[in-house]
Design an enzyme around this catalytic site. Structure first.
Site, short mmCIF file in Angstrom:
data_model
loop_
_atom_site.label_atom_id
_atom_site.label_comp_id
_atom_site.label_asym_id
_atom_site.label_seq_id
_atom_site.Cartn_x
_atom_site.Cartn_y
_atom_site.Cartn_z
N CYS A 178 11.49 44.13 36.38
CA CYS A 178 10.49 43.10 36.11
C CYS A 178 10.89 42.14 34.99
O CYS A 178 10.32 41.05 34.86
CB CYS A 178 9.15 43.74 35.80
SG CYS A 178 8.52 44.78 37.14
N HIS A 185 4.93 38.44 32.29
CA HIS A 185 5.10 39.13 33.56
C HIS A 185 3.73 39.59 34.04
O HIS A 185 2.94 40.14 33.28
CB HIS A 185 6.03 40.33 33.36
CG HIS A 185 6.03 41.29 34.50
ND1 HIS A 185 6.19 40.89 35.81
CD2 HIS A 185 5.86 42.64 34.54
CE1 HIS A 185 6.14 41.94 36.60
NE2 HIS A 185 5.93 43.01 35.86
N ASN A 209 1.83 42.18 41.40
CA ASN A 209 3.05 42.27 40.59
C ASN A 209 4.24 42.00 41.49
O ASN A 209 4.58 42.82 42.34
CB ASN A 209 3.13 43.67 39.97
CG ASN A 209 4.36 43.88 39.10
OD1 ASN A 209 5.30 43.08 39.13
ND2 ASN A 209 4.37 44.95 38.34
#
EC number: 2.3.1.180
Length: 325
Positions: free
Chosen positions: A119, A252, A282
């Site tokens: 990520c 993020h 996500n």
């Protein structure tokens, strides 16, 4: 004369198939897995996500985002002399998704490689591209985050399968005489490998281990808020700035509680944070460039503003980039 790099174009792409929480709850119910829209929203802030079709790869998503970023920059694919794709879900073991993207774009000949920091991948890739442009190794870089995380989810585990989505985001980074990317700060701590991982690999034509995502949610949450605050203060200190000098925080998009916790620690209001988590889920390395492009095209993020990008991901990796758009 000092040499810098600036973002001159952004682009993003989401696959057409959109699943609301209700859609996902219905699909999971057919597997005997119980959850609800309320449960998902309360714990994550996610209301919908996009999943790619079975025949669509990360490079396919990256191609669409890259074309839009090039269009926004007013450039052709042949103007690009560096391609970096941040992804944990490449098309194949090798070659790199970046090389496959390069061929699809028609930008053959320049360096092209993938970067794997889960990520945190886009923040890492942007920092690497900035360093290469500053050093004169490239003049115009295409930096992409692209993921098909739906391929590595365990749909019998409601604590993880509701979190992730697919998509891609891209930026064009060009050499400049005026600062764009101000500074970055990257970190990793391998002792936390086990709290977020896909513990499988290919050997002898078979998959060894477990090829789906595993996560210790509480451990990730506890670690994430602390390291995101550290990374933010680190880049601000390098630039001689304070949180109040930041126009937009683009984190993020992992979990709304993590994002809110980070904002509180930085004493920044949620009105200064770009949030796309509710509609995208996500999307790992794609989440920051997706959110950035969305905010740019909505007219919220404007040229001349100061942006703080920050991410944390499996590895455990984390980092931040401070920039002027």
């Amino acid at each position: 004369m000092r040499r810098y790099s600036r973002i001159i174009g952004t682009g993003s792409y989401l696959p057409p198939r959109r699943l609301t929480n209700a859609d996902l709850v219905a699909e999971l119910g057919q597997r005997g897995i119980e959850t609800s829209d309320e449960w998902i929203v309360e714990r994550t802030g996610i209301r919908a996500r996009h999943f790619a079709a079975p025949d669509v790869s990360s490079s396919d998503l990256a191609l669409q985002a890259a074309r839009l970023a090039l269009q926004a920059a007013g450039l052709q694919a042949t103007d690009i002399d560096l391609i970096i794709v941040a992804t944990s879900t490449p098309d194949m073991v090798f070659p790199a998704a970046a090389c496959i993207l390069q061929n699809k774009l028609g930008a053959n000949g320049c360096p092209a490689f993938d970067l794997q920091a889960v990520c945190s991948g886009f923040v890492y890739a942007l920092s690497v591209a900035d360093s290469m442009v500053r050093a004169g190794a490239a003049n115009c870089a295409l930096v992409v985050g692209a993921e098909v995380f739906s391929r590595i989810l365990d749909f019998n585990d409601r604590t993880t399968c509701v979190l992730f989505g697919d998509g891609a985001g891209a930026v064009v980074l060009q050499a400049s005489a005026t600062p764009g990317i101000l500074c970055s700060d990257l970190k990793a701590d391998g002792k936390h490998v086990g709290i977020l991982c896909v513990p499988g690999n290919v050997s002898g034509g078979q998959v060894l281990g477990d090829p789906v995502l595993k996560m210790d949610g509480q451990a990730v949450f506890k670690l994430a808020v602390g390291v995101l605050e550290q990374a933010a203060h680190a880049v601000l200190a390098k630039a001689g700035l304070k949180p109040a000098d930041v126009d937009w925080l683009i984190p993020h998009q992992a979990n709304i509680r993590i994002m809110q916790g980070t904002a509180r620690r930085l004493k920044m209001g949620m009105d200064k944070m770009v949030v796309t988590l509710d509609q995208h889920g996500n999307t790992s390395a794609a989440s920051i460039p997706l959110a950035l492009d969305h905010a740019v095209r909505m007219g919220r993020v404007k040229p001349g503003q100061t942006l703080l990008l920050q991410a944390v991901g499996g590895g455990f990796t984390w980092g931040a980039v401070l920039l002027k758009l």
